[in-house]
Design a protein around this motif. Structure first.
Motif, mmCIF file in Angstrom:
data_model
loop_
_atom_site.group_PDB
_atom_site.id
_atom_site.type_symbol
_atom_site.label_atom_id
_atom_site.label_comp_id
_atom_site.label_asym_id
_atom_site.label_seq_id
_atom_site.Cartn_x
_atom_site.Cartn_y
_atom_site.Cartn_z
ATOM 1 N N VAL A 18 49.150 -43.436 -8.348
ATOM 2 C CA VAL A 18 50.169 -43.569 -9.389
ATOM 3 C C VAL A 18 49.550 -43.145 -10.715
ATOM 4 O O VAL A 18 48.489 -43.622 -11.102
ATOM 5 C CB VAL A 18 50.670 -45.032 -9.479
ATOM 6 C CG1 VAL A 18 51.697 -45.179 -10.590
ATOM 7 C CG2 VAL A 18 51.241 -45.487 -8.151
ATOM 8 N N LEU A 19 50.223 -42.261 -11.415
ATOM 9 C CA LEU A 19 49.752 -41.791 -12.706
ATOM 10 C C LEU A 19 50.212 -42.772 -13.782
ATOM 11 O O LEU A 19 51.401 -43.016 -13.944
ATOM 12 C CB LEU A 19 50.300 -40.394 -12.977
ATOM 13 C CG LEU A 19 49.642 -39.578 -14.071
ATOM 14 C CD1 LEU A 19 48.178 -39.340 -13.739
ATOM 15 C CD2 LEU A 19 50.356 -38.265 -14.255
ATOM 16 N N VAL A 20 49.237 -43.363 -14.500
ATOM 17 C CA VAL A 20 49.575 -44.346 -15.534
ATOM 18 C C VAL A 20 49.069 -43.867 -16.887
ATOM 19 O O VAL A 20 48.067 -43.174 -16.981
ATOM 20 C CB VAL A 20 48.984 -45.737 -15.204
ATOM 21 C CG1 VAL A 20 49.625 -46.325 -13.963
ATOM 22 C CG2 VAL A 20 47.486 -45.680 -15.038
ATOM 23 N N ASP A 74 42.252 -43.986 -29.881
ATOM 24 C CA ASP A 74 43.660 -44.345 -29.738
ATOM 25 C C ASP A 74 44.519 -43.236 -29.119
ATOM 26 O O ASP A 74 45.723 -43.403 -28.946
ATOM 27 C CB ASP A 74 44.244 -44.771 -31.091
ATOM 28 C CG ASP A 74 44.177 -43.656 -32.128
ATOM 29 O OD1 ASP A 74 43.408 -42.684 -31.925
ATOM 30 O OD2 ASP A 74 44.900 -43.748 -33.144
ATOM 31 N N ARG A 75 43.892 -42.144 -28.763
ATOM 32 C CA ARG A 75 44.637 -41.039 -28.152
ATOM 33 C C ARG A 75 45.056 -41.434 -26.737
ATOM 34 O O ARG A 75 44.291 -42.051 -25.991
ATOM 35 C CB ARG A 75 43.767 -39.790 -28.109
ATOM 36 C CG ARG A 75 44.496 -38.599 -27.523
ATOM 37 C CD ARG A 75 43.717 -37.343 -27.693
ATOM 38 N NE ARG A 75 44.376 -36.262 -26.998
ATOM 39 C CZ ARG A 75 44.053 -34.998 -27.125
ATOM 40 N NH1 ARG A 75 43.071 -34.654 -27.937
ATOM 41 N NH2 ARG A 75 44.696 -34.065 -26.468
ATOM 42 N N LYS A 76 46.276 -41.046 -26.370
ATOM 43 C CA LYS A 76 46.734 -41.413 -25.031
ATOM 44 C C LYS A 76 46.201 -40.415 -23.994
ATOM 45 O O LYS A 76 45.990 -39.234 -24.275
ATOM 46 C CB LYS A 76 48.250 -41.513 -24.963
ATOM 47 C CG LYS A 76 49.007 -40.215 -25.008
ATOM 48 C CD LYS A 76 50.500 -40.479 -24.845
ATOM 49 C CE LYS A 76 51.272 -39.170 -24.957
ATOM 50 N NZ LYS A 76 52.702 -39.388 -24.783
ATOM 51 N N CYS A 77 45.977 -40.944 -22.816
ATOM 52 C CA CYS A 77 45.550 -40.110 -21.686
ATOM 53 C C CYS A 77 46.181 -40.698 -20.434
ATOM 54 O O CYS A 77 46.774 -41.770 -20.458
ATOM 55 C CB CYS A 77 44.022 -40.065 -21.592
ATOM 56 S SG CYS A 77 43.260 -41.649 -21.286
ATOM 57 N N PHE A 78 46.049 -39.984 -19.344
ATOM 58 C CA PHE A 78 46.656 -40.424 -18.100
ATOM 59 C C PHE A 78 45.566 -40.615 -17.052
ATOM 60 O O PHE A 78 44.603 -39.852 -16.992
ATOM 61 C CB PHE A 78 47.704 -39.402 -17.623
ATOM 62 C CG PHE A 78 48.871 -39.304 -18.541
ATOM 63 C CD1 PHE A 78 49.971 -40.134 -18.375
ATOM 64 C CD2 PHE A 78 48.867 -38.396 -19.595
ATOM 65 C CE1 PHE A 78 51.056 -40.055 -19.242
ATOM 66 C CE2 PHE A 78 49.938 -38.313 -20.461
ATOM 67 C CZ PHE A 78 51.034 -39.143 -20.279
ATOM 68 N N ARG A 79 45.771 -41.630 -16.249
ATOM 69 C CA ARG A 79 44.788 -41.960 -15.213
ATOM 70 C C ARG A 79 45.517 -42.206 -13.901
ATOM 71 O O ARG A 79 46.575 -42.858 -13.878
ATOM 72 C CB ARG A 79 44.026 -43.213 -15.639
ATOM 73 C CG ARG A 79 42.975 -43.623 -14.655
ATOM 74 C CD ARG A 79 42.161 -44.789 -15.183
ATOM 75 N NE ARG A 79 41.164 -45.164 -14.195
ATOM 76 C CZ ARG A 79 40.730 -46.386 -14.042
ATOM 77 N NH1 ARG A 79 41.167 -47.354 -14.803
ATOM 78 N NH2 ARG A 79 39.830 -46.634 -13.120
ATOM 79 N N MET A 80 44.934 -41.686 -12.815
ATOM 80 C CA MET A 80 45.520 -41.882 -11.497
ATOM 81 C C MET A 80 44.915 -43.149 -10.894
ATOM 82 O O MET A 80 43.699 -43.252 -10.731
ATOM 83 C CB MET A 80 45.206 -40.680 -10.587
ATOM 84 C CG MET A 80 45.811 -40.755 -9.218
ATOM 85 S SD MET A 80 47.541 -40.320 -9.159
ATOM 86 C CE MET A 80 47.501 -38.585 -9.490
ATOM 87 N N ILE A 81 45.781 -44.124 -10.590
ATOM 88 C CA ILE A 81 45.338 -45.374 -9.969
ATOM 89 C C ILE A 81 46.132 -45.564 -8.687
ATOM 90 O O ILE A 81 47.356 -45.733 -8.722
ATOM 91 C CB ILE A 81 45.544 -46.582 -10.912
ATOM 92 C CG1 ILE A 81 44.760 -46.375 -12.196
ATOM 93 C CG2 ILE A 81 45.119 -47.877 -10.221
ATOM 94 C CD1 ILE A 81 44.974 -47.447 -13.242
#
Length: 135
Positions: free
Chosen positions: A83-85, A73-80
């Motif tokens: 765009v960083l989501v 459940d930890r948040k992370c960021f992904r580049m798609i």
């Protein structure tokens, strides 16, 4: 006199035939060199693609190794698409695995393509009796 003219014509024709053979040989050599250059460039392009895919696969591996021990459940960021989501680890890890497997398949295909192109070039070199002086 007529015999001398005939001899001169024959000599001129022989000279012209020699020039034609010489120019044909030069053209043939130029074509062979162009084909060789095309083979080498093709191999170089495939090798460049292999390097790029290997680098991207390694990046995916490192990210997976980093994210897998973390809580789901930890948040992370992904580049798609530039765009960083914001996502959670449980959303990102499956997508990364899928992408990693896809990269592995692409890499295998590129290696096969490289090997077949190299084999094709070797056959062409044997067929045309090509010996590389300097690589």
């Amino acid at each position: 006199m007529a015999q001398q003219l005939t001899q001169r014509k024959q000599q001129g024709e022989f000279h012209n035939d020699a020039l034609v053979k010489e120019s044909t040989t030069k053209i043939c050599d130029a074509e062979l060199q162009l084909q060789y250059t095309n083979y080498k460039n093709g191999l170089q392009q495939i090798a460049q693609k292999i390097g790029d895919v290997e680098q991207e696969a390694e990046e995916h591996k490192l990210v997976l190794e980093t994210l897998e021990p973390l809580p789901a459940d930890r948040k992370c960021f992904r580049m798609i698409n530039g765009v960083l989501v914001e996502r959670t680890v449980k959303d990102v890890v499956p997508a990364l695995r899928t992408n990693s497997e896809g990269l592995r398949k692409v890499l295998e295909d590129l290696v096969k393509q490289y090997n077949s192109k190299q084999t094709e070039m070797e056959k062409w070199k044997k067929k045309n009796n090509i010996q590389v002086v300097q690589q």
